[in-house]
Every structure is written in C-alpha cells, then in structure tokens.
Design a protein around this motif. Structure first.
Motif, PDB file in Angstrom:
ATOM      1  N   VAL A 150      -8.121 -30.881  21.418  1.00 11.05           N
ATOM      2  CA  VAL A 150      -7.456 -29.612  21.079  1.00 11.05           C
ATOM      3  C   VAL A 150      -7.986 -28.420  21.449  1.00 11.05           C
ATOM      4  CG1 VAL A 150      -6.630 -30.017  18.427  1.00 11.05           C
ATOM      5  CG2 VAL A 150      -8.347 -29.379  19.051  1.00 11.05           C
ATOM      6  N   PRO A 151      -7.241 -27.389  21.870  1.00  5.42           N
ATOM      7  CA  PRO A 151      -7.201 -26.118  22.431  1.00  5.42           C
ATOM      8  C   PRO A 151      -8.434 -25.636  22.127  1.00  5.42           C
ATOM      9  CG  PRO A 151      -5.030 -25.720  22.804  1.00  5.42           C
ATOM     10  CD  PRO A 151      -6.057 -27.342  22.167  1.00  5.42           C
ATOM     11  N   PRO A 152      -9.319 -25.395  22.140  1.00  2.00           N
ATOM     12  CA  PRO A 152     -10.650 -24.296  22.228  1.00  2.00           C
ATOM     13  C   PRO A 152     -10.080 -22.511  21.377  1.00  2.00           C
ATOM     14  CG  PRO A 152     -10.821 -23.685  23.847  1.00  2.00           C
ATOM     15  CD  PRO A 152      -9.871 -25.246  23.525  1.00  2.00           C
ATOM     16  N   VAL A 153     -10.570 -22.203  20.069  1.00  2.00           N
ATOM     17  CA  VAL A 153     -10.236 -20.757  19.855  1.00  2.00           C
ATOM     18  C   VAL A 153     -10.846 -19.715  20.846  1.00  2.00           C
ATOM     19  CG1 VAL A 153      -8.346 -21.570  18.173  1.00  2.00           C
ATOM     20  CG2 VAL A 153     -10.984 -20.988  17.964  1.00  2.00           C
ATOM     21  N   ALA A 154     -12.508 -20.138  20.185  1.00  3.00           N
ATOM     22  CA  ALA A 154     -13.138 -19.327  20.684  1.00  3.00           C
ATOM     23  C   ALA A 154     -14.294 -20.036  21.462  1.00  3.00           C
ATOM     24  CB  ALA A 154     -14.100 -18.185  19.615  1.00  3.00           C
ATOM     25  N   LEU A 155     -15.180 -19.089  22.045  1.00  2.29           N
ATOM     26  CA  LEU A 155     -16.089 -19.757  22.472  1.00  2.29           C
ATOM     27  C   LEU A 155     -17.517 -18.774  22.713  1.00  2.29           C
ATOM     28  CD1 LEU A 155     -15.902 -19.101  25.929  1.00  2.29           C
ATOM     29  CD2 LEU A 155     -14.486 -21.000  25.942  1.00  2.29           C
ATOM     30  N   SER A 156     -18.589 -19.064  23.474  1.00  2.00           N
ATOM     31  CA  SER A 156     -20.002 -18.413  23.317  1.00  2.00           C
ATOM     32  C   SER A 156     -21.433 -19.434  24.004  1.00  2.00           C
ATOM     33  CB  SER A 156     -20.356 -17.362  21.843  1.00  2.00           C
ATOM     34  OG  SER A 156     -20.950 -18.296  21.010  1.00  2.00           O
ATOM     35  N   CYS A 157     -22.373 -18.372  25.194  1.00  2.00           N
ATOM     36  CA  CYS A 157     -22.426 -18.739  24.996  1.00  2.00           C
ATOM     37  C   CYS A 157     -24.617 -18.633  25.630  1.00  2.00           C
ATOM     38  CB  CYS A 157     -22.177 -19.824  26.664  1.00  2.00           C
ATOM     39  SG  CYS A 157     -22.177 -18.913  27.649  1.00  2.00           S
ATOM     40  N   THR A 158     -25.324 -18.987  25.610  1.00  2.00           N
ATOM     41  CA  THR A 158     -26.903 -17.981  25.597  1.00  2.00           C
ATOM     42  C   THR A 158     -27.825 -18.658  26.226  1.00  2.00           C
ATOM     43  OG1 THR A 158     -28.308 -18.997  24.120  1.00  2.00           O
ATOM     44  CG2 THR A 158     -27.056 -17.000  23.719  1.00  2.00           C
ATOM     45  N   ALA A 159     -28.300 -18.492  27.893  1.00  2.00           N
ATOM     46  CA  ALA A 159     -29.236 -18.807  28.290  1.00  2.00           C
ATOM     47  C   ALA A 159     -30.679 -18.566  28.904  1.00  2.00           C
ATOM     48  CB  ALA A 159     -28.339 -19.069  29.414  1.00  2.00           C
ATOM     49  N   GLY A 160     -31.291 -19.018  29.701  1.00  2.00           N
ATOM     50  CA  GLY A 160     -32.647 -18.640  29.174  1.00  2.00           C
ATOM     51  C   GLY A 160     -34.073 -19.255  27.942  1.00  2.00           C
ATOM     52  N   ARG A 161     -34.541 -18.721  28.105  1.00  2.00           N
ATOM     53  CA  ARG A 161     -35.906 -19.120  27.924  1.00  2.00           C
ATOM     54  C   ARG A 161     -35.092 -20.224  26.213  1.00  2.00           C
ATOM     55  NH1 ARG A 161     -40.788 -21.297  30.458  1.00  2.00           N
ATOM     56  NH2 ARG A 161     -40.818 -20.130  32.203  1.00  2.00           N
ATOM     57  N   ALA A 162     -36.362 -20.506  24.908  1.00  2.00           N
ATOM     58  CA  ALA A 162     -35.745 -20.322  24.094  1.00  2.00           C
ATOM     59  C   ALA A 162     -35.716 -19.081  23.649  1.00  2.00           C
ATOM     60  CB  ALA A 162     -37.423 -21.482  23.495  1.00  2.00           C
ATOM     61  N   ARG A 163     -34.467 -19.425  22.307  1.00  2.00           N
ATOM     62  CA  ARG A 163     -34.248 -18.284  20.833  1.00  2.00           C
ATOM     63  C   ARG A 163     -33.714 -17.003  22.228  1.00  2.00           C
ATOM     64  NH1 ARG A 163     -39.232 -20.385  18.951  1.00  2.00           N
ATOM     65  NH2 ARG A 163     -38.476 -21.101  17.381  1.00  2.00           N
ATOM     66  N   SER A 164     -33.235 -17.509  22.986  1.00  2.00           N
ATOM     67  CA  SER A 164     -33.048 -16.678  24.152  1.00  2.00           C
ATOM     68  C   SER A 164     -31.636 -15.653  23.544  1.00  2.00           C
ATOM     69  CB  SER A 164     -32.530 -16.769  25.805  1.00  2.00           C
ATOM     70  OG  SER A 164     -32.571 -15.591  26.351  1.00  2.00           O
ATOM     71  N   SER A 165     -31.068 -14.387  23.821  1.00  2.00           N
ATOM     72  CA  SER A 165     -29.680 -13.874  23.269  1.00  2.00           C
ATOM     73  C   SER A 165     -29.093 -13.237  24.626  1.00  2.00           C
ATOM     74  CB  SER A 165     -30.658 -12.627  22.221  1.00  2.00           C
ATOM     75  OG  SER A 165     -31.145 -12.046  23.326  1.00  2.00           O
ATOM     76  N   ILE A 166     -29.725 -13.668  25.562  1.00  2.00           N
ATOM     77  CA  ILE A 166     -28.916 -13.700  26.747  1.00  2.00           C
ATOM     78  C   ILE A 166     -27.298 -14.269  27.460  1.00  2.00           C
ATOM     79  CG2 ILE A 166     -29.284 -13.162  29.163  1.00  2.00           C
ATOM     80  CD1 ILE A 166     -32.207 -12.768  28.883  1.00  2.00           C
ATOM     81  N   TYR A 167     -26.575 -13.528  27.312  1.00  2.00           N
ATOM     82  CA  TYR A 167     -25.385 -14.591  27.559  1.00  2.00           C
ATOM     83  C   TYR A 167     -25.279 -14.988  29.245  1.00  2.00           C
ATOM     84  CZ  TYR A 167     -20.364 -15.517  26.892  1.00  2.00           C
ATOM     85  OH  TYR A 167     -19.091 -16.414  26.437  1.00  2.00           O
ATOM     86  N   CYS A 168     -24.922 -16.308  29.067  1.00  2.00           N
ATOM     87  CA  CYS A 168     -25.285 -17.006  30.384  1.00  2.00           C
ATOM     88  C   CYS A 168     -23.674 -16.402  31.635  1.00  2.00           C
ATOM     89  CB  CYS A 168     -24.345 -18.306  30.308  1.00  2.00           C
ATOM     90  SG  CYS A 168     -22.332 -18.357  29.488  1.00  2.00           S
ATOM     91  N   THR A 169     -23.993 -16.690  32.882  1.00  2.00           N
ATOM     92  CA  THR A 169     -24.048 -16.600  33.870  1.00  2.00           C
ATOM     93  C   THR A 169     -22.012 -15.983  33.555  1.00  2.00           C
ATOM     94  OG1 THR A 169     -24.867 -17.124  35.419  1.00  2.00           O
ATOM     95  CG2 THR A 169     -23.310 -16.274  36.066  1.00  2.00           C
ATOM     96  N   SER A 170     -21.261 -17.191  32.714  1.00  2.00           N
ATOM     97  CA  SER A 170     -19.535 -16.726  32.795  1.00  2.00           C
ATOM     98  C   SER A 170     -19.402 -18.017  31.676  1.00  2.00           C
ATOM     99  CB  SER A 170     -18.815 -17.060  34.161  1.00  2.00           C
ATOM    100  OG  SER A 170     -18.641 -17.872  34.600  1.00  2.00           O
TER     101      SER A 170
END
Length: 590
Positions: free
Chosen positions: A179-199
């Motif tokens: 089924v298609p997704p309805v929402a998504l999110s991502c984070t990147a960096g060191r552990a517990r990082s809250s920085i969003y991924c590149t795209s």
C-alpha cells in the motif's frame, strides 16, 4: 512532498553548479543530462574511493522487511567492508525495542558469493564482508520487528544504516510496500541526532514509494527512517524486551508481593510448629517442676544405713544425661561433668600433682574398681575405656596426645542413643538436628539459585527471596527441632526443679554427718548448672567441719588443704573442659 527546506537549498546550489559546468561537459562528450540529475548531488569525488549504497526494502504484508543493498566501492575497494545494524534501541525507561536481522548473505557484481561474518556488540550487529578486489557487493537480509501499530495507523521504524566502516558518499533508501505510504520522516548523523536527512519523498506525484537520501555518511553515522501506512494494511508488531537492571529484577509489584507473602507462610508454619512443640515443655514445666524442687535425698534407710540419707536425683538422671536433655546436645560440659561424677561415685580418683608456684597445675586420674552396687551406664563405661585404654593411670596433660580424643565420638553417640532408649526423644537429637540443618541449607541454596535465575531472566527475583528466608529460618530452627516426648518433657521439668533447688539450697538441708557424701554427689550436677564454685565452697566447708583431711575421690600434694579445694576443683574443671574442647568432635561446641 519531495524536499524539506534544507534539501531545497542544497538542490539550488547543485543546480547552479550544473548550469555552469554542463556546457563544457556536453561539448566534450556529447552527453545529455540523465533523469537522475534532479537528485541532490554529492560532493565532488575523483571516483577512486567513492562509495555508494542503494538500499531496497520490500515490506511484505506480515511486516517483514526483505532488504537488498548494492554497495559500489569505486576503483579501489577496501579489503573489508563492515555494515553495522542497530538491533536494540531504547523503547522507554525500562524496555528496549528489538530488531531481528536474519538470512544475511552477500554476492559480488557477477553473482559470486562473498564471505560474510557477523559479531554482536551490545545493541549492534556488525556484518563483515571480504571485499578485496570486488568493486561491488550485494548484501541481502530480512528484518523482523520493524513494524508496529501506532495510533490510527501502522508505522515502519528502522535504522536503515547503523554505521559504515568507511565514508559513503551517497546512501539511498527505497521502501516499497503493498500500500502507498501516508507520511514519512528521517534523521541522520550520530546516535540520537535530530537532524533531518538530506532528502525524502514519496516517489513522485503517484506517492507509491518512500524514498530517502543521505550524502557523505561518515563512520558511526546513522540513517533512521519512519514510514506510516494506513491502519491494518500491514501486519506485524514491535518486539519489546524489558531491560535488565537490579531494580527491575527485584521489582516489588502487587503480583510479586503477593507471591512473596504466600511463600513466607512456609517458614511461618514451621515457626508455629516449633512454638507448639516447645509449648509442651512449657506446659509440663508449670505442672511438674515442683517435683524436683526439693532435697534429692532418700532418708528411708536405703543403701543399708538405717536412719541415714542417700543421694537420689530426680528420675535417677545422671549429669551427662541431664546436660544432653536440657540443650539437646552432648557437649563438652556433659563429658566434664560425667568424669567428675565417675570420680565422686568411686570409679576413678583425681590426684592433683605437686607443682611450682608459677607452673601449670596437672592432675593424675587413677582407675578404681568402683562400688559393686553402682552399675555404669553405656556411655559412662565407654568414657572410662577412653580414659584408661592405654594404662590405669593417665595425666590430664597427656589426654590430648593419646587416643582419648578419637574415642570421645563414640561416647557422644552413646549419649544420644541413651536419649532414645530412655524414651525422652523419639529420634536421636543430633540426627534430627542434622537432618533439618541439611534441609535448611538445601532450601537456602535452592533459593539463592532461583533468585539468580529469576533475576537474570525475569522481574520476579523478589519472590525467590522468600525461599532464601525460608531456608535460613529452617536452618536456624533446626536447633529446636529435636522434640522431647511426653516422658522427656516430664523429666526435663523435674530437672529444672532440681536446678532451682541447687541454686538456692544450703548446707542445713542435709544432716552434718552426710554432707560430704551428698554434697560430693551434687558437685557434677553443679557443673551442668554452672554453679560449681558455690557447691565446691560448701563441700570444702562441710569437709572441714567434719575434720576430714580430704575427700576419698580427690587428693592434693603434701601442702594441699581442704581450704584449697574450691580453687582446685575449679581449675580441674576448666582444664578438663579445655582438653575436651580441643578435640575434633567437640571443637564446634565450645
């Protein structure tokens, strides 16, 4: 949604660079821009060490991820490439979420198998691939536990990259589901990082895929993705385990508290049983003790002396028997009192040897024939044999170096057998006590082992402490488990009455002409009742009043007088007690 704000900025910069560089490139090579030019560009690289990773995650209807990663190493591949997975992540303050990674395999670009090894380090799983001479590696695996119903939908949450062993210029993750997704999110960096991924995006205007991009991921950096789907569209649920800690292992909850209380009923039951058993002695003492609280003499002319008196203890109990009956142990004091009693009754004599003023006192024991009408009990005969087995005379100082200590074990055993033979105990006190002590220690060890197992595997370790307490209670209570019979309780009550008499009686209760004989018989019992000093002094005084130079069973050096008797007999008792205490059989009974 194709880009977040920062992604748009990066894309703008990339577009400007392409606008400047593209004419020259097209002029030289005649090439046209590819469809991938719309993706954010990585930092410039000469291609020799540039590593990329394309991750394809197919999510089936049961919530299992089927993954395939295509890792390209450029012109100079590493000897080994390590891919790290995060398989245990915090869920809440007391629990962790578990991801099960299975079916790991790898092949190179031509389909040949690549050797793979794994090792787990805490909450991470390291997959090591032998990539020497291989420009590409395809890694395959499955993941369970990444899907969980959340709120009004279903959510895939997975650390797609838990770490690399080298910098990866570009990592793309594509998640495909039924089924298609309805929402998504991502984070990147060191552990517990809250920085969003590149795209991140949903695969264009049709929004059928979840796509993520992260550029220039260094070692130990992570890429965490979350994709939401409609409720009940995909099965599966999170795998949750409680984290071990001393506090959680011994958690006190209504359930563990209830079980703990129920388990404690066992030692409480034992305690109540002990109280009832001891209560029989207490009830008997109240009604029978008075029978022994009188002068233990017979003035009926027994023994052939008309009008005289004869010593007759309550129930004809001998000193060693009394001591064993009182504390239910054949101990040092019982043997010491028996030696003194055998001397008083004429079966041996005690002679204090001459000594210098500051030297240690020694005594010599001489075996005697004994009165014909005084029958020896079994343990008394064994004690005489232990004393005089090697010779009819023995110095007290030599007893410890002879075979005497080894022979005392049989004397103790016979004393215990005497308790059963007289029907004062249903079972031998030492056997009964040892049986319960062994059971108590066994229960304690079992409780400790159960506590350790429950502490490691569950949060119910607190309940097992009740078993440890029960075992300790049984071990301590074993000292009280030898239960007297009805007859034994009656004799015990009479004995306590006799003890009360000896603690308070005076010389006037016995005619003067019989005092030396009767008070001599009192003396071994006074050893049992810890009243030897008082009766030794009374006996010395009675002997002096009779103008006697000594006692038929005790004598001293030429300069010794009856006034010295109290000190002499005290020293003898202490010395003999020390000799017996140093034997292996009695060392624990000091």
């Amino acid at each position: 949604m194709w880009r977040v704000g920062i992604a748009r900025a990066v894309a703008g910069v990339a577009a400007a660079l392409l606008a400047l560089c593209a004419p020259a490139a097209w002029a030289q090579g005649g090439a046209t821009p590819s469809a991938d030019a719309s993706l954010p560009a990585s930092l410039p690289d000469d291609g020799r060490h540039r590593t990329t990773n394309d991750i394809r995650l197919d999510l089936d209807e049961n919530g299992v991820l089927h993954a395939e990663e295509s890792v390209a190493f450029g012109k100079e591949p590493p000897e080994e490439f390590v891919r790290t997975f995060s398989i245990r992540e915090p869920y809440d303050a007391e629990r962790s979420r578990i991801y099960k990674v299975d079916g790991i395999s790898a092949v190179d670009g031509s389909g040949r198998e690549i050797p793979v090894s794994t090792d787990q380090d805490g909450g991470t799983l390291n997959v090591r691939m032998d990539t020497a001479g291989r420009s590409e590696a395809v890694l395959r695996y499955t993941v369970r536990g990444a899907v969980d119903p959340v709120g009004g939908g279903t959510e895939l949450e997975w650390t797609a990259v838990g770490g690399y062993s080298r910098t990866v210029a570009e990592t793309t993750v594509v998640v495909d589901a039924a089924v298609p997704p309805v929402a998504l999110s991502c984070t990147a960096g060191r552990a517990r990082s809250s920085i969003y991924c590149t795209s991140s995006d949903m695969g264009g205007h049709e929004a059928v895929l979840a796509r993520f991009l992260q550029t220039d991921m260094g070692p130990q950096e992570r890429l965490h993705v979350v994709v939401s789907y409609p409720a009940d569209a995909i099965g599966g649920e999170a795998i949750i385990e409680r984290d071990w800690s001393l506090q959680s292992a011994f958690a006190i909850t209504p359930a563990t508290g209830t079980v703990f209380g129920l388990l404690l009923l066992v030692p409480m039951g034992v305690l109540i049983a002990l109280i009832r058993i001891r209560g029989r002695d207490e009830r008997t003492i109240r009604t029978e003790a008075a029978a022994g609280d009188s002068a233990p003499v017979d003035s009926s002319g027994a023994g052939g002396d008309a009008g005289g008196v004869r010593f007759r203890p309550p129930d004809d109990v001998h000193p060693g028997q009394i001591g064993t009956l009182i504390d239910e142990q054949a101990d040092v004091v019982d043997i010491t009192a028996t030696v003194l009693d055998l001397a008083v009754r004429g079966h041996l004599t005690i002679r204090e040897l001459p000594h210098a003023h500051y030297s240690a006192t020694d005594w010599r024991l001489d075996q005697a024939a004994g009165p014909l009408d005084d029958d020896l009990l079994g343990y008394e005969r064994l004690l005489l044999d232990a004393l005089f087995q090697d010779a009819p005379q023995v110095k007290l100082s030599e007893l410890g170096r002879s075979g005497f200590p080894d022979r005392l074990a049989e004397v103790r055993e016979e004393l215990y057998r005497d308790m059963v033979r007289l029907k004062w105990f249903a079972n031998r006190p030492n056997v009964e006590r040892n049986r319960w002590t062994t059971a108590g220690i066994g229960i304690t060890v079992l409780g400790v082992a159960l506590t350790v197992v429950l502490a490691v595997m569950t949060q119910w370790a607190f309940t097992a402490l009740a078993v440890v307490i029960a075992g300790a209670a049984v071990t301590v209570g074993a000292q009280y488990m030898p239960a007297k019979t009805r007859q034994g309780s009656v004799v015990f009550a009479h004995t306590l009455g006799f003890r009360r008499y000896l603690l308070n009686a005076g010389a006037e209760d016995v005619p003067p002409e019989n005092r030396v004989t009767v008070f001599s018989r009192y003396l071994p019992y006074a050893v049992i009742f810890d009243n030897v000093d008082r009766w030794a002094a009374i006996l010395a005084s009675a002997s002096s009043e009779c103008a006697a130079d000594g006692l038929p069973w005790y004598s001293g050096p030429d300069d010794w007088r009856m006034q010295d008797f109290a000190d002499s007999i005290r020293s003898f008792v202490l010395t003999l007690t020390g000799v017996i205490s140093n034997t292996r059989q009695f060392r624990t009974l000091r």
